[in-house]
Design a protein around this motif. Structure first.
Motif, PDB file in Angstrom:
ATOM      1  N   UNK A 160      -4.902  -1.732   7.269  1.00 29.33           N
ATOM      2  CA  UNK A 160      -5.497  -2.701   8.184  1.00 29.33           C
ATOM      3  C   UNK A 160      -6.875  -3.148   7.703  1.00 29.33           C
ATOM      4  N   UNK A 161      -7.546  -2.270   6.955  1.00 31.80           N
ATOM      5  CA  UNK A 161      -8.866  -2.595   6.409  1.00 31.80           C
ATOM      6  C   UNK A 161      -8.785  -3.167   4.996  1.00 31.80           C
ATOM      7  N   UNK A 162      -7.558  -3.304   4.461  1.00 30.48           N
ATOM      8  CA  UNK A 162      -7.383  -3.884   3.143  1.00 30.48           C
ATOM      9  C   UNK A 162      -7.462  -2.908   1.991  1.00 30.48           C
ATOM     10  N   UNK A 163      -7.361  -1.612   2.273  1.00 34.50           N
ATOM     11  CA  UNK A 163      -7.469  -0.590   1.226  1.00 34.50           C
ATOM     12  C   UNK A 163      -6.092  -0.165   0.737  1.00 34.50           C
ATOM     13  N   UNK A 164      -6.030   0.233  -0.526  1.00 38.39           N
ATOM     14  CA  UNK A 164      -4.847   0.878  -1.079  1.00 38.39           C
ATOM     15  C   UNK A 164      -4.859   2.358  -0.693  1.00 38.39           C
ATOM     16  N   UNK A 165      -3.667   2.954  -0.622  1.00 40.35           N
ATOM     17  CA  UNK A 165      -3.555   4.368  -0.262  1.00 40.35           C
ATOM     18  C   UNK A 165      -2.764   5.104  -1.336  1.00 40.35           C
ATOM     19  N   UNK A 166      -3.372   6.151  -1.878  1.00 40.20           N
ATOM     20  CA  UNK A 166      -2.711   7.030  -2.849  1.00 40.20           C
ATOM     21  C   UNK A 166      -2.630   8.424  -2.250  1.00 40.20           C
ATOM     22  N   UNK A 167      -1.530   9.113  -2.528  1.00 37.77           N
ATOM     23  CA  UNK A 167      -1.350  10.473  -2.028  1.00 37.77           C
ATOM     24  C   UNK A 167      -1.075  11.400  -3.199  1.00 37.77           C
ATOM     25  N   UNK A 168      -1.889  12.441  -3.329  1.00 42.02           N
ATOM     26  CA  UNK A 168      -1.638  13.494  -4.302  1.00 42.02           C
ATOM     27  C   UNK A 168      -0.558  14.404  -3.720  1.00 42.02           C
TER      28      UNK A 168
END
Length: 366
Positions: A160-168
Motif C-alpha cells: 500500500x505504501x509502494x514498497x517491495x517485500x522480500x522474505x528470508x
C-alpha cells in the motif's frame, strides 16, 4: 493432480523419463560450449550465465517456492545481490533487527556507503508506516530468536505504501511456508541450511513470480558472477529428495527437545514456534505448514554453554543449522545481539529418545 510434499521434493526439477538415461543427470562441468558457427549461442553459450545442472536445481526450487528461482554461491550472495540490485542511493530499506546479523552489518557498511538508509524493525513488530521505504525484508521465523511475523499483513501494508517485500525463507524452507502465496514479491534463502541439509554445500537462491524482478536479478548475477558450481548444484538437487523426511524428523525432535527444556528450572527463554505458549505459536500454526527443527534457549552463561557442549555426545558444536546432525552454538560469539548464555540448537535426524537422553545427561552434568 496436487501431490504431497514428499512426492513433490522427490520429483522436483527432474527431466522427463527417457530410456537409458539417469533419473537425475550428473553435473555438467563446462566453461565454454560448442556454438553454432552461423547462429551463435543457443541455450548454453558460456558457463557463468548458462549451466544445465544449475537450471535443473533452479527448476526444482522454483516448483517448491511457487515462482522462478536463481541459484547463487551462498545465501549471503543471494541476499546481498537482491539488496544491491533493487536499492539505489536515497532509498530506505527495512530490515529485521533480530535477523541474520551479517545482513545488518552489510547494511551498516556497504549500503550506508552507497547512500541507502536502513531501518531496523523487530520481527514480531510493531511495524512502522512504510511510506518512503523501497524494500521491506522479513525473516520469519527469525534467526536466531525464532519470532514469527504475519507475512500477509506486512506485505499488504508495504504494498500500500509502494514498497517491495522480500522474505528470508531459510529457517522455514518452502515446505514450511510459501511467502509468494502470502503476498511477498520475492523469496531469498540460504540453501546451505535445511534445504540441502547434509552440511556439505554452500548455496543461496532468490525466487519470484515477478518477471521484471527476475530479469534484474538474472542480469545482476551474470554481471557479478556469484554462481554455485555445477557439482554443488547437483549435490543440492540430489539432497532435495529427502527434504520432507528430514524436516519431519527434525520437527519431531524439536518438539521433544523444547518440551524437555521448558520443563527444566535451570534453562530459561525457551523458544520454538510449535510449542504451545510460545509467543509465536498461534501465528506459526496459521501461517506455516510445519515448524522447523531449530530451538533457542539460555543456559545463563558462556561457561555453562561450553560445558554443556563438551558434555553432550550427540550435539556437535557448529555454526549452522538444518543438517542431519544435531548441532548448537552460542550466538553471542559470532556477533548476534544475544545474551552470553543464549544457544541456538538445530535438531538433526537422530532417534528422538537418544537425543532427549543425551541432552538431559549433558544438562545434568553442568
Amino acid at each position: 493432480m496436487t501431490y504431497g510434499d514428499g512426492t513433490r521434493v522427490v520429483h522436483a526439477g527432474l527431466p522427463a523419463p527417457e530410456p537409458d538415461q539417469p533419473f537425475l543427470p550428473g553435473p555438467v562441468f563446462a566453461a565454454p560450449y560448442h556454438l553454432d558457427p552461423q547462429a551463435g549461442p543457443g541455450r548454453n553459450g558460456y558457463g557463468r550465465p548458462d549451466n544445465p545442472t544449475r537450471r535443473a536445481l533452479e527448476d526444482a526450487i522454483g516448483e517448491l517456492e511457487g515462482g522462478e528461482a536463481l541459484a547463487f554461491a551462498s545465501g549471503q550472495a543471494a541476499i546481498t545481490g537482491l539488496l544491491l540490485a533493487t536499492l539505489r542511493a536515497g532509498d530506505t530499506v527495512a530490515l529485521p533487527s533480530d535477523g541474520y546479523f551479517t545482513v545488518r552489518a552489510f547494511a551498516e557498511g556497504t549500503l550506508r556507503d552507497l547512500g541507502v538508509r536502513a531501518v531496523l524493525v523487530p520481527t514480531a513488530g510493531p511495524y512502522p508506516a512504510f511510506e518512503g521505504v523501497r524494500l521491506v525484508l522479513l525473516e520469519t521465523p527469525a534467526n536466531p530468536g525464532l519470532d514469527v511475523c504475519d507475512i500477509r499483513a506486512v506485505a499488504a501494508a508495504a504494498h500500500a505504501a509502494g514498497a517491495l517485500v522480500a522474505v528470508d525463507n531459510t529457517t522455514a524452507t518452502p515446505l514450511g511456508q510459501r511467502p509468494l502465496e502470502l503476498g511477498a514479491d520475492v523469496v531469498v534463502a540460504s540453501g546451505t541450511k535445511a534445504l540441502t541439509g547434509h552440511s556439505d554445500v554452500l548455496l543461496g537462491y532468490v525466487a519470484t513470480a515477478d518477471p521484471d524482478l527476475l530479469a534484474r536479478m538474472t542480469t545482476w548475477r551474470a554481471q557479478t558472477g556469484g554462481i554455485p558450481g555445477a557439482f554443488d548444484a547437483w549435490l543440492a538437487h540430489r539432497s532435495l529428495a529427502t527434504l520432507d523426511l528430514r524436516l519431519s524428523r527434525q520437527s519431531t525432535n524439536a518438539r521433544a527437545v523444547a518440551e524437555l527444556l521448558a520443563g527444566r528450572p535451570d534453562v530459561t527463554g525457551v523458544r520454538w514456534p510449535g510449542l504451545p505458549g510460545d509467543p509465536s505459536y498461534a501465528l506459526a500454526r496459521a501461517q506455516m505448514g510445519r515448524i522447523p527443527g531449530v530451538v533457542s534457549f539460555d543456559l545463563g552463561s558462556a561457561e555453562r554453554v561450553g560445558a554443556f557442549l563438551t558434555a553432550s555426545r550427540l550435539v556437535f558444536a557448529a555454526t549452522s543449522f538444518g543438517g542431519v546432525h544435531t548441532s548448537a552454538d552460542r550466538r553471542a560469539q559470532w556477533g548476534d545481539d544475544t545474551a552470553p548464555g543464549f544457544v541456538r540448537l538445530s535438531c538433526g535426524i537422530e532417534d528422538t529418545d537418544d537425543l532427549v537422553a543425551d541432552l538431559t545427561a549433558a544438562l545434568d552434568a553442568t
